[in-house]
Every structure is written in structure tokens, then in C-alpha cells.
Design an enzyme around this catalytic site. Structure first.
Site, PDB file in Angstrom:
ATOM      1  N   SER A  86       0.841  -1.206   0.000  1.00  0.00           N
ATOM      2  CA  SER A  86       0.000   0.000   0.000  1.00  0.00           C
ATOM      3  C   SER A  86       0.869   1.245   0.000  1.00  0.00           C
ATOM      4  O   SER A  86       2.008   1.216   0.484  1.00  0.00           O
ATOM      5  CB  SER A  86      -0.850  -0.006   1.275  1.00  0.00           C
ATOM      6  OG  SER A  86      -1.460   1.249   1.472  1.00  0.00           O
ATOM      7  N   TYR A 143      -1.931  -0.141  10.205  1.00  0.00           N
ATOM      8  CA  TYR A 143      -2.071  -0.681   8.845  1.00  0.00           C
ATOM      9  C   TYR A 143      -0.788  -0.406   8.053  1.00  0.00           C
ATOM     10  O   TYR A 143      -0.256  -1.300   7.386  1.00  0.00           O
ATOM     11  CB  TYR A 143      -3.283  -0.044   8.162  1.00  0.00           C
ATOM     12  CG  TYR A 143      -3.488  -0.485   6.727  1.00  0.00           C
ATOM     13  CD1 TYR A 143      -4.030  -1.729   6.427  1.00  0.00           C
ATOM     14  CD2 TYR A 143      -3.133   0.353   5.664  1.00  0.00           C
ATOM     15  CE1 TYR A 143      -4.225  -2.124   5.103  1.00  0.00           C
ATOM     16  CE2 TYR A 143      -3.328  -0.031   4.348  1.00  0.00           C
ATOM     17  CZ  TYR A 143      -3.871  -1.272   4.072  1.00  0.00           C
ATOM     18  OH  TYR A 143      -4.062  -1.668   2.766  1.00  0.00           O
ATOM     19  N   ILE A 188      -8.072   2.262  -4.230  1.00  0.00           N
ATOM     20  CA  ILE A 188      -8.599   1.487  -5.356  1.00  0.00           C
ATOM     21  C   ILE A 188     -10.063   1.156  -5.049  1.00  0.00           C
ATOM     22  O   ILE A 188     -10.388   0.751  -3.919  1.00  0.00           O
ATOM     23  CB  ILE A 188      -7.793   0.167  -5.551  1.00  0.00           C
ATOM     24  CG1 ILE A 188      -6.271   0.440  -5.665  1.00  0.00           C
ATOM     25  CG2 ILE A 188      -8.322  -0.613  -6.757  1.00  0.00           C
ATOM     26  CD1 ILE A 188      -5.829   1.245  -6.869  1.00  0.00           C
TER      27      ILE A 188
HETATM   28  P1  NAI Z   1     -11.062  -6.795  -0.674  1.00  0.00           P
HETATM   29  O1  NAI Z   1     -11.617  -6.722   0.704  1.00  0.00           O
HETATM   30  O2  NAI Z   1     -11.960  -6.636  -1.835  1.00  0.00           O
HETATM   31  O3  NAI Z   1     -10.206  -8.130  -0.862  1.00  0.00           O
HETATM   32  C1  NAI Z   1      -9.399  -8.640   0.147  1.00  0.00           C
HETATM   33  C2  NAI Z   1      -9.790 -10.073   0.378  1.00  0.00           C
HETATM   34  O4  NAI Z   1      -8.939 -10.629   1.376  1.00  0.00           O
HETATM   35  C3  NAI Z   1     -11.237 -10.232   0.870  1.00  0.00           C
HETATM   36  O5  NAI Z   1     -11.901 -11.201   0.104  1.00  0.00           O
HETATM   37  C4  NAI Z   1     -11.066 -10.700   2.294  1.00  0.00           C
HETATM   38  O6  NAI Z   1     -12.120 -11.510   2.756  1.00  0.00           O
HETATM   39  C5  NAI Z   1      -9.751 -11.480   2.159  1.00  0.00           C
HETATM   40  N1  NAI Z   1      -9.161 -11.800   3.449  1.00  0.00           N
HETATM   41  C6  NAI Z   1      -9.062 -11.018   4.534  1.00  0.00           C
HETATM   42  N2  NAI Z   1      -8.534 -11.702   5.552  1.00  0.00           N
HETATM   43  C7  NAI Z   1      -8.290 -12.948   5.099  1.00  0.00           C
HETATM   44  C8  NAI Z   1      -7.785 -14.121   5.680  1.00  0.00           C
HETATM   45  N3  NAI Z   1      -7.425 -14.175   6.972  1.00  0.00           N
HETATM   46  N4  NAI Z   1      -7.659 -15.225   4.915  1.00  0.00           N
HETATM   47  C9  NAI Z   1      -8.044 -15.206   3.627  1.00  0.00           C
HETATM   48  N5  NAI Z   1      -8.560 -14.137   3.021  1.00  0.00           N
HETATM   49  C10 NAI Z   1      -8.692 -13.016   3.751  1.00  0.00           C
HETATM   50  O7  NAI Z   1      -9.928  -5.672  -0.719  1.00  0.00           O
HETATM   51  P2  NAI Z   1      -8.918  -5.197  -1.853  1.00  0.00           P
HETATM   52  O8  NAI Z   1      -9.067  -3.749  -1.943  1.00  0.00           O
HETATM   53  O9  NAI Z   1      -8.993  -6.046  -3.041  1.00  0.00           O
HETATM   54  O10 NAI Z   1      -7.539  -5.478  -1.107  1.00  0.00           O
HETATM   55  C11 NAI Z   1      -6.555  -6.372  -1.575  1.00  0.00           C
HETATM   56  C12 NAI Z   1      -5.245  -5.961  -0.950  1.00  0.00           C
HETATM   57  O11 NAI Z   1      -4.906  -4.658  -1.403  1.00  0.00           O
HETATM   58  C13 NAI Z   1      -5.295  -5.888   0.571  1.00  0.00           C
HETATM   59  O12 NAI Z   1      -4.129  -6.462   1.089  1.00  0.00           O
HETATM   60  C14 NAI Z   1      -5.341  -4.399   0.846  1.00  0.00           C
HETATM   61  O13 NAI Z   1      -4.772  -4.085   2.078  1.00  0.00           O
HETATM   62  C15 NAI Z   1      -4.542  -3.859  -0.310  1.00  0.00           C
HETATM   63  N6  NAI Z   1      -4.794  -2.472  -0.651  1.00  0.00           N
HETATM   64  C16 NAI Z   1      -6.061  -2.066  -1.027  1.00  0.00           C
HETATM   65  C17 NAI Z   1      -6.275  -0.730  -1.339  1.00  0.00           C
HETATM   66  C18 NAI Z   1      -7.624  -0.210  -1.716  1.00  0.00           C
HETATM   67  O14 NAI Z   1      -7.803   1.028  -1.733  1.00  0.00           O
HETATM   68  N7  NAI Z   1      -8.584  -1.042  -2.063  1.00  0.00           N
HETATM   69  C19 NAI Z   1      -5.181   0.265  -1.280  1.00  0.00           C
HETATM   70  C20 NAI Z   1      -3.899  -0.288  -0.941  1.00  0.00           C
HETATM   71  C21 NAI Z   1      -3.736  -1.604  -0.640  1.00  0.00           C
END
Ligand code: NAI
Length: 241
Positions: free
Chosen positions: A132, A145, A178
Site C-alpha cells: 500500500s 495498517y 482502489i
Molecule cells: P477486498 O476486501 O476486496 O479483498 C481482500 C480479500 O482478502 C477479501 O476477500 C477478504 O475476505 C480477504 N481476506 C481477509 N482476511 C483474510 C484471511 N485471513 N484469509 C483469507 N482471506 C482473507 O480488498 P482489496 O481492496 O482487493 O484489497 C486487496 C489488498 O490490497 C489488501 O491487502 C489491501 O490491504 C490492499 N490495498 C487495497 C487498497 C484499496 O484502496 N482497495 C489500497 C492499498 C492496498
């Protein structure tokens, strides 16, 4: 031989977008997640994909998921996208919150990677972690975070050196805001809106999941064969202000 890429958090947001792009390249995405219903829906959406239940904080789940994935085909890649987000002033946080953030965003990534390494080694695979912009500089109310994403970034940079001898590359993508379910939850819980966020960005908008997915797919591919230990910002210029 079937080529697979394991994607933690592959049933939603950035992980799911990466899966769709990889599927278009003839790869079988293995979607790891904790929610059966979301997993099945993602599997239906992404051609050739397979949902495998896995909570990355659980060692046995990581072991079982990687073993199951290895029976499908060559594990050519690992995408570490599972993550959770919380924000707040440090003095208002709890031990449980600290524990949960690190267990998911850092220790989960480490455990899953450790299980996958023997298979990645034999396939000369590649790893991409989703960190991030919060890891790249200070972010208000984001000390925990940001620290998890900083740890994840450092983990991958050292791992890249450790695995180079085996021909395994490891890189980091560093997204800004995002448009994903995580962002929707963030705005609902902590306030703010996407229109307001737009103004922070030199490109005058927040990002799309597919824009991060494309970079992930590139870093996993042979096109990136001389890139390892890199941190690639996908943030519309946010960290260049
Ligand atoms: P999202 O919430 O759509 O996807 C993340 C997925 O990880 C979800 O399906 C969630 O259930 C799963 N997850 C969480 N804990 C888990 C566990 N213990 N075991 C298995 N799965 C688990 O979020 P997004 O936005 O796609 O995020 C993906 C990555 O990108 C994350 O690591 C987030 O921190 C990072 N990120 C997202 C940003 C944003 O603005 N959306 C910005 C910067 C980084």
C-alpha cells in the site's frame, strides 16, 4: 501442463481482478478465501478458476490449500492480496486489533508463501505481494495498517534476494486508493467519499482493481523476467506529490 497462480484474497477486489486477467492469459487462478458463497461466485465469474477455502492466518489452511493447488498443475505464481484495513489513532487501538492486522496482512502472507516455496521453486515461479501507499510514507490514522504493509514490503524485498538463486522473483505492488469492497467498507466505517478522494490524486481519480491486476499479471509474467525485489506504485501519482 496446466499453469496455476494461487491468489490469496482472490475472491474479491484486486485479487479477483488479477484472477480475471490471468485467466485471459490461459492460467488457472486458484482463488483462496474464507467465504464459501463469495468463493463460488468468484469461481463462476473467472473461467477456469478454482475456489479453495483458506484463512491465511491458519497454518493448516495454508498447507492444505497449497497442496490442493499443486495437484491441479504447476504453481507458476503466488499473489498475496488477502488483507484487512483499520484506521484510528494509536491510543484508541486495542491489542486485538494490532494482533488481527499483523496476523492477516503480515503473518498470513509469510505462512502462505512458506508453504508455496517448494512448488514455486520447481516451477521457477514468481511472487507478487499487494502492499500500500501507506507503507511508503506516513498516513494519518494509519500507523498500524501502514506498519503491516511496511513489514510485508520488507519481507518481500529480502525474500527476493533469498530466492533469486532458485530463479524465483518476488515483487511488491503498492496501490493507492482502489475502488474495491475494502474501500467501500473503509468509507462506510470511517467516513469520506470517493469524490473527495479524487482530489488527492494527480490523475484526478482513484484507481480500478483491474489497473492493479494488470501490473500483478505483468510482474508474474516472463515479460518481467529481470524485475525482482521491486516496489511498483500503482497510485495515480499520489506518492509523488
Ligand atoms: P477486498 O476486501 O476486496 O479483498 C481482500 C480479500 O482478502 C477479501 O476477500 C477478504 O475476505 C480477504 N481476506 C481477509 N482476511 C483474510 C484471511 N485471513 N484469509 C483469507 N482471506 C482473507 O480488498 P482489496 O481492496 O482487493 O484489497 C486487496 C489488498 O490490497 C489488501 O491487502 C489491501 O490491504 C490492499 N490495498 C487495497 C487498497 C484499496 O484502496 N482497495 C489500497 C492499498 C492496498
Amino acid at each position: 501442463m496446466i499453469q496455476t497462480v494461487i491468489i490469496s484474497g482472490g475472491t474479491s477486489g484486486i485479487g479477483l481482478a488479477a484472477a480475471e486477467i490471468l485467466a485471459g492469459e490461459g492460467i488457472r487462478p486458484i482463488l483462496l478465501g474464507r467465504n464459501e458463497e463469495r468463493g463460488k461466485a468468484a469461481q463462476d465469474k473467472v473461467p477456469g478458476s478454482l475456489y479453495i477455502p483458506c484463512d491465511v492466518t491458519k497454518k493448516e489452511d495454508c498447507e492444505r490449500a497449497v497442496k490442493a493447488a499443486s495437484s491441479i498443475g504447476n504453481i507458476k505464481g503466488l499473489v498475496l492480496s488477502a488483507g484487512i484495513y483499520t484506521e484510528g489513532l494509536l491510543e484508541n487501538t486495542t491489542d486485538e486489533e494490532i494482533q488481527k492486522l499483523f496476523e492477516t496482512n503480515v503473518f498470513g502472507a509469510m505462512k502462505l508463501t512458506r508453504e508455496a516455496i517448494p512448488f514455486l521453486r520447481s516451477a521457477k515461479g514468481s511472487i507478487v505481494a499487494v502492499a500500500s501507499d501507506a507503507a511508503m510514507r506516513g498516513n494519518v490514522q494509519c500507523s498500524l495498517y501502514g506498519a503491516t504493509k511496511g513489514a510485508l514490503t520488507s519481507f518481500i524485498r529480502s525474500l527476493a534476494l533469498e530466492m533469486a538463486v532458485d530463479g524465483i522473483r518476488a515483487n511488491v505492488v503498492s496501490p493507492g486508493d482502489i475502488d474495491t469492497p475494502l474501500l467501500d467498507r473503509q468509507l462506510k466505517e470511517y467516513g469520506g467519499n470517493k469524490e473527495e478522494m479524487r482530489e488527492w490524486y494527480p490523475l484526478d481519480r482513484i484507481g480500478k482493481a483491474a489497473e492493479v491486476g494488470e501490473v500483478i499479471a505483468f510482474l508474474l509474467s516472463e515479460k518481467a523476467s529481470f524485475i525482482t525485489g521491486a516496489i511498483v506504485p500503482v497510485d495515480g501519482g499520489l506518492t509523488d506529490w
